[in-house]
Design a protein around this motif. Structure first.
Motif, short mmCIF file in Angstrom:
data_model
loop_
_atom_site.label_atom_id
_atom_site.label_comp_id
_atom_site.label_asym_id
_atom_site.label_seq_id
_atom_site.Cartn_x
_atom_site.Cartn_y
_atom_site.Cartn_z
N VAL A 1 0.85 -1.19 0.00
CA VAL A 1 0.00 0.00 0.00
C VAL A 1 0.88 1.24 0.00
O VAL A 1 1.81 1.34 0.81
CB VAL A 1 -0.92 0.03 1.23
N GLN A 2 0.59 2.14 -0.92
CA GLN A 2 1.31 3.41 -0.96
C GLN A 2 0.32 4.56 -1.07
O GLN A 2 -0.65 4.49 -1.82
CB GLN A 2 2.28 3.45 -2.15
N LEU A 3 0.58 5.61 -0.28
CA LEU A 3 -0.24 6.81 -0.29
C LEU A 3 0.69 8.00 -0.44
O LEU A 3 1.61 8.16 0.37
CB LEU A 3 -1.04 6.92 1.01
N GLN A 4 0.44 8.81 -1.45
CA GLN A 4 1.31 9.95 -1.73
C GLN A 4 0.48 11.23 -1.65
O GLN A 4 -0.30 11.52 -2.55
CB GLN A 4 1.94 9.80 -3.11
N ALA A 5 0.67 11.98 -0.57
CA ALA A 5 -0.08 13.23 -0.38
C ALA A 5 0.69 14.39 -0.99
O ALA A 5 1.93 14.43 -0.97
CB ALA A 5 -0.31 13.48 1.10
N SER A 6 -0.06 15.34 -1.52
CA SER A 6 0.55 16.53 -2.12
C SER A 6 -0.44 17.69 -2.06
O SER A 6 -1.61 17.50 -1.73
CB SER A 6 0.95 16.25 -3.57
N GLY A 7 0.05 18.88 -2.41
CA GLY A 7 -0.83 20.04 -2.51
C GLY A 7 -0.71 21.04 -1.39
O GLY A 7 -1.35 22.10 -1.42
N GLY A 8 0.09 20.73 -0.39
CA GLY A 8 0.27 21.67 0.71
C GLY A 8 1.06 22.90 0.28
O GLY A 8 1.59 22.95 -0.83
N GLY A 9 1.13 23.86 1.18
CA GLY A 9 1.89 25.07 0.88
C GLY A 9 1.67 26.13 1.92
O GLY A 9 1.04 25.89 2.96
N LEU A 10 2.21 27.31 1.62
CA LEU A 10 2.08 28.47 2.50
C LEU A 10 1.05 29.41 1.89
O LEU A 10 1.22 29.85 0.74
CB LEU A 10 3.43 29.16 2.64
N VAL A 11 -0.01 29.69 2.64
CA VAL A 11 -1.07 30.56 2.15
C VAL A 11 -1.44 31.56 3.26
O VAL A 11 -1.01 31.41 4.40
CB VAL A 11 -2.32 29.77 1.73
N GLN A 12 -2.26 32.53 2.88
CA GLN A 12 -2.75 33.51 3.85
C GLN A 12 -4.13 33.11 4.36
O GLN A 12 -4.85 32.35 3.68
CB GLN A 12 -2.81 34.89 3.22
N ALA A 13 -4.48 33.61 5.51
CA ALA A 13 -5.80 33.35 6.06
C ALA A 13 -6.87 33.75 5.06
O ALA A 13 -6.76 34.81 4.42
CB ALA A 13 -5.99 34.10 7.37
N GLY A 14 -7.86 32.89 4.89
CA GLY A 14 -8.93 33.14 3.93
C GLY A 14 -8.72 32.50 2.58
O GLY A 14 -9.66 32.41 1.78
N ASP A 15 -7.50 32.05 2.31
CA ASP A 15 -7.20 31.40 1.03
C ASP A 15 -7.71 29.96 1.00
O ASP A 15 -8.21 29.44 2.01
CB ASP A 15 -5.69 31.41 0.78
N SER A 16 -7.54 29.33 -0.15
CA SER A 16 -7.95 27.94 -0.35
C SER A 16 -6.77 27.09 -0.82
O SER A 16 -5.83 27.60 -1.43
CB SER A 16 -9.06 27.85 -1.40
N LEU A 17 -6.86 25.81 -0.53
CA LEU A 17 -5.90 24.82 -1.03
C LEU A 17 -6.66 23.54 -1.30
O LEU A 17 -7.67 23.26 -0.65
CB LEU A 17 -4.81 24.52 0.01
N ARG A 18 -6.15 22.75 -2.24
CA ARG A 18 -6.70 21.42 -2.46
C ARG A 18 -5.58 20.40 -2.30
O ARG A 18 -4.58 20.45 -3.03
CB ARG A 18 -7.33 21.27 -3.83
N LEU A 19 -5.74 19.52 -1.36
CA LEU A 19 -4.80 18.43 -1.15
C LEU A 19 -5.23 17.21 -1.96
O LEU A 19 -6.42 16.97 -2.13
CB LEU A 19 -4.72 18.05 0.33
N SER A 20 -4.25 16.46 -2.41
CA SER A 20 -4.49 15.21 -3.12
C SER A 20 -3.73 14.09 -2.44
O SER A 20 -2.69 14.32 -1.83
CB SER A 20 -4.03 15.31 -4.57
#
Length: 125
Positions: A1-20
């Protein structure tokens, strides 16, 4: 089993991100999948889960702001995070629940046998 997470980062309050979370090595379609997070100096905590029938559940702290989805054709789990707050800062992990887990168990990380490596989300104020 392998799980590869991505999509993180540095953002400002109120912003959006999508993790995969790209998965392999198991029958993705038949498992409940979840997101957990671990902030600095904190224990790992449940964020969201989606069952194989796409029944979702969320921690109270993210309800209404985060949305968990899955694409079985791509064996990928997602976490759409909107209206981010500084307290959302954490390493986010995807995980596969044991097939014997019941709904009431899914917020407990001990019911998960497989974890991704984590992706850092930092929200500045």
């Amino acid at each position: 089993v392998q799980l590869q997470a991505s999509g993180g980062g540095l953002v400002q309050a109120g912003d959006s991100l999508r993790l995969s979370c790209e998965a392999s090595g198991f029958n993705f379609n038949t498992y409940t999948l979840s997101w957990f997070r671990q902030g600095p100096g904190k224990e790992r905590e449940f964020v969201a889960r989606i069952t194989r029938s796409r029944y979702t559940g969320y921690a109270d702290s993210v309800k209404g702001r985060f949305t968990v989805t899955r694409d079985n054709a791509k064996s990928t789990l997602y976490l759409q995070m909107n209206s981010l707050k500084p307290e959302d800062t954490a390493v986010y992990y995807c995980a596969v629940a044991r097939q014997t887990a019941i709904l009431s168990s899914l917020q407990d990380p001990t019911w998960y046998d497989h974890w991704g490596q984590g992706t850092q989300v930092t929200v500045s104020s």
